[in-house]
Design an enzyme around this catalytic site. Structure first.
Site, mmCIF file in Angstrom:
data_model
loop_
_atom_site.group_PDB
_atom_site.id
_atom_site.type_symbol
_atom_site.label_atom_id
_atom_site.label_comp_id
_atom_site.label_asym_id
_atom_site.label_seq_id
_atom_site.Cartn_x
_atom_site.Cartn_y
_atom_site.Cartn_z
ATOM 1 N N VAL A 31 -2.375 -2.320 3.061
ATOM 2 C CA VAL A 31 -2.993 -3.494 3.672
ATOM 3 C C VAL A 31 -1.993 -4.093 4.664
ATOM 4 O O VAL A 31 -0.808 -4.231 4.354
ATOM 5 C CB VAL A 31 -3.375 -4.554 2.610
ATOM 6 C CG1 VAL A 31 -3.995 -5.778 3.268
ATOM 7 C CG2 VAL A 31 -4.346 -3.965 1.586
ATOM 8 N N ASP A 134 -14.177 -4.591 -9.883
ATOM 9 C CA ASP A 134 -12.712 -4.547 -9.868
ATOM 10 C C ASP A 134 -12.141 -5.958 -9.894
ATOM 11 O O ASP A 134 -11.228 -6.283 -9.152
ATOM 12 C CB ASP A 134 -12.244 -3.779 -8.619
ATOM 13 C CG ASP A 134 -10.798 -3.318 -8.744
ATOM 14 O OD1 ASP A 134 -10.262 -3.325 -9.878
ATOM 15 O OD2 ASP A 134 -10.196 -2.961 -7.712
HETATM 16 P P1 ATP Z 1 -7.005 -2.739 -5.683
HETATM 17 O O1 ATP Z 1 -6.873 -1.579 -4.777
HETATM 18 O O2 ATP Z 1 -7.488 -2.342 -7.022
HETATM 19 O O3 ATP Z 1 -7.745 -3.852 -5.076
HETATM 20 P P2 ATP Z 1 -4.758 -4.385 -5.238
HETATM 21 O O4 ATP Z 1 -5.639 -5.554 -5.129
HETATM 22 O O5 ATP Z 1 -3.472 -4.561 -5.912
HETATM 23 O O6 ATP Z 1 -5.514 -3.222 -5.947
HETATM 24 P P3 ATP Z 1 -5.097 -4.109 -2.399
HETATM 25 O O7 ATP Z 1 -6.416 -4.748 -2.520
HETATM 26 O O8 ATP Z 1 -4.999 -2.858 -1.601
HETATM 27 O O9 ATP Z 1 -4.476 -3.799 -3.813
HETATM 28 O O10 ATP Z 1 -4.096 -5.165 -1.809
HETATM 29 C C1 ATP Z 1 -2.737 -4.860 -1.561
HETATM 30 C C2 ATP Z 1 -2.008 -6.132 -1.198
HETATM 31 O O11 ATP Z 1 -2.563 -6.683 -0.031
HETATM 32 C C3 ATP Z 1 -2.073 -7.182 -2.263
HETATM 33 O O12 ATP Z 1 -0.759 -7.673 -2.430
HETATM 34 C C4 ATP Z 1 -2.896 -8.284 -1.703
HETATM 35 O O13 ATP Z 1 -2.334 -9.524 -2.037
HETATM 36 C C5 ATP Z 1 -2.840 -8.047 -0.207
HETATM 37 N N1 ATP Z 1 -4.156 -8.294 0.402
HETATM 38 C C6 ATP Z 1 -5.280 -7.596 0.206
HETATM 39 N N2 ATP Z 1 -6.313 -8.091 0.915
HETATM 40 C C7 ATP Z 1 -5.811 -9.146 1.593
HETATM 41 C C8 ATP Z 1 -6.365 -10.104 2.512
HETATM 42 N N3 ATP Z 1 -7.662 -10.066 2.856
HETATM 43 N N4 ATP Z 1 -5.560 -11.055 3.010
HETATM 44 C C9 ATP Z 1 -4.259 -11.098 2.651
HETATM 45 N N5 ATP Z 1 -3.674 -10.244 1.804
HETATM 46 C C10 ATP Z 1 -4.413 -9.271 1.277
#
Ligand code: ATP
Ligand code: MG
Length: 527
Positions: A31, A134
């Site tokens: 991300v 999730d």
């Molecule tokens: P999953 O893949 O199961 O959702 P996750 O939530 O740990 O696992 P990601 O959703 O890929 O992983 O997010 C990775 C990181 O990016 C996290 O630390 C999250 O805080 C940040 N993140 C994700 N989406 C956003 C967003 N829309 N704005 C800011 N930060 C984000």
């Protein structure tokens, strides 16, 4: 922890967006924080190309709008074939990060406030036929006092088994409902996950911990949660939310939200509360902010009584409307009009009752996707078609009607003929061939029930008690389908019955204006 990202500041892997920095990595990929050409801040989530994305249906998620959901802007493909999810960049912290700072949990009032934001988001998703799948603190953000839930529906579109190993074995299993292992689950898994998150907010720990994913899953399946770790007043709510059997959990997240609110308000009865979400992250703006209240459901009402009132009203309305419709659209002597009114009345009442009962059942469960409901309605439509056929004097192809005596058939056919408008109330089928009219009746009523979202006309919080738009939609489809499927000599009855049904359902269903959203300053001490 220093993370290495594929792209660095200034790179433009995706046309129209510039990467500023990597923010994290999850189960689907990396991300980034980025800027659009116009300067809009966005979060860019790259989904590695080897992960299969089911694009059909993802549009549904792209068009969701709710104050407590992270907005999704677009899904794009780059030159390498990687998919990118472009979404709202949430500047706040994830609940995960906040809870890491509060190893013993947060104040119950605060947990309750956040829970309302979470419940509102889940309620909205469920209402749109989407199961989050999730839910976990890493996918819940707190920004300027507002709860924002992200990653909704993603698991549905990206094959779960293909996700990167580490999140699957660590983070996600803590929130996994026991029935997920059976593969047969529905939105109840979100209620369970919400229960785990509430437990964690109140105690600082998830209810089931273990060395391996398998151990945690086994505990979800067999161990009762240790509720002594949470304040006593929350135990009954958590006991219900974390029930192993989905049927024993809260049937809707709204119901759970009300129970949680009632616990904090120290009221025995569930109440409808505005959602006010406070931010625990002092780093954001230093003081607590407040979110406008959003109702997350309606208080439980005596459903059976409500339904019987609606049905009673439907009887009266169907009678009055059927009479008015017949007078307006038909010519003939008193007997003819009486017969036609009777038939229109019965079939209108039958269709209205079918919709009212189905809508009442669905309002309690909030389950089923739109298509499930439509298919159920179509089956009800078939039943109405069969009854209409019988009213029309056609023999049904059942063993007991093997030896039909045309004279014994209902005289409605003759009455219709006397009125000069064909032999029957619906059609111009002069012979007693059952199947073509049967097919026509079944298709007409079945499709009429399928094409419209009838349950929306019976919802408690619909925009207005009577919406002309719904009526126009019914007129349109009734016109099209009656012309396509029924004989040109048809009278206006088939057409009329469905329009009257749209009017009766709306007028007979209870209606309430959505409670006005209030905002109120709250000062809550952080844990
Ligand atoms: P999953 O893949 O199961 O959702 P996750 O939530 O740990 O696992 P990601 O959703 O890929 O992983 O997010 C990775 C990181 O990016 C996290 O630390 C999250 O805080 C940040 N993140 C994700 N989406 C956003 C967003 N829309 N704005 C800011 N930060 C984000
Ligand atoms: Mg995530």
């Amino acid at each position: 922890m220093l993370m290495k990202f594929t792209y660095s500041c200034g790179q433009k892997p995706l046309d129209g967006y510039e990467v500023k920095r990597g923010v994290g990595r999850g189960g689907f990929g990396e991300v980034y924080f980025g800027l659009s050409e116009g300067g809009k801040e966005v979060a860019l989530k790259v989904i590695q190309s080897h992960l299969e994305i089911e694009l059909r249906g993802i549009q549904q998620c792209l068009n969701l709008k709710h104050a407590n959901l992270v907005h999704l802007y677009d899904i794009r493909t780059d030159a390498k074939g990687d998919r990118w999810l472009v979404m709202e960049y949430v500047a706040g912290e994830s609940l995960n990060t906040i809870l890491a700072r509060h190893p013993n949990g947060v104040a119950p009032e605060l947990a309750c406030q956040w829970f309302q934001g979470l419940a509102a988001a889940i309620h909205y998703l469920h209402d749109h036929g989407i199961v989050h799948r999730d839910l976990k603190p890493a996918n819940i953000f707190l920004e300027a006092g507002s709860v924002k839930v992200g990653d909704y529906g993603l698991c549905k579109f990206i094959g779960g088994s293909q996700r990167l190993g580490q999140t699957q074995s660590v983070g996600t299993v803590h929130y996994m409902a026991p029935e997920i292992s059976t593969g047969n689950y529905n939105r109840q898994i979100d209620v369970y996950a919400a229960g785990v998150i509430l437990y964690e907010m109140l105690s600082g720990h998830v209810p089931f911990e273990g060395e391996t994913a398998g151990e945690i899953l086994m505990k979800h399946l067999t161990s009762p949660p240790d509720l002594t770790k949470v304040p006593g007043e929350f135990r009954p709510v958590l006991d219900t939310a974390l029930a192993k059997n989905p049927a024993q959990r809260f049937q809707t997240i709204a119901e759970m939200g009300r129970r949680v609110a009632a616990v904090v308000a120290k009221k025995a009865e569930p109440i409808e509360i505005p959602i006010r979400v406070l931010d625990a992250a002092p780093s954001l703006n230093g003081k607590a902010d407040v979110l406008e209240g959003i109702p997350i459901g309606h208080p439980p009402r005596p459903r059976l009584l409500e339904l019987s009132n609606s049905l009673l009203l439907a009887i009266i309305l169907s009678g009055v409307f059927a009479f008015a419709w017949t007078i307006l659209t038909q010519r003939g002597d008193w007997r003819t009009l009486r017969q036609a009114t009777g038939t229109t009345f019965f079939i209108t009442l039958l269709s209205s009752a079918a919709v009212l009962v189905a809508a009442k059942v669905w309002s309690a469960r909030q389950s089923d996707e739109s298509w499930h409901r439509r298919i159920t309605l179509m089956c009800l439509g078939f039943c109405v078609g069969i009854v209409a056929l019988w009213f029309d004097g056609f023999q049904l192809p059942w063993p007991m009607t093997e030896d039909p005596n045309p004279d014994a058939l209902r005289s409605v056919a003759n009455v219709g003929a006397q009125a000069g408008r064909g032999p029957s109330f619906l059609g111009g089928y002069r012979d007693n061939q059952t199947l073509p009219p049967m097919a026509a009746y079944l298709s007409y009523f079945g499709l009429m029930f399928l094409v419209l979202r009838w349950w929306k006309m019976a919802e408690l919080y619909r925009p207005a008690r009577f919406r002309v738009g719904s009526l126009i939609a019914a007129v349109f489809w009734a016109f099209v389908l009656s012309h396509l499927l029924l004989e040109s000599t048809n009278g206006p009855e088939a057409f009329g019955i469905m329009i009257l049904t749209a009017a009766v359902v709306q007028l007979a269903s209870p209606w309430q204006e959505r409670p006005v959203q209030r905002s109120k300053r709250l000062r809550l001490k952080l844990a």
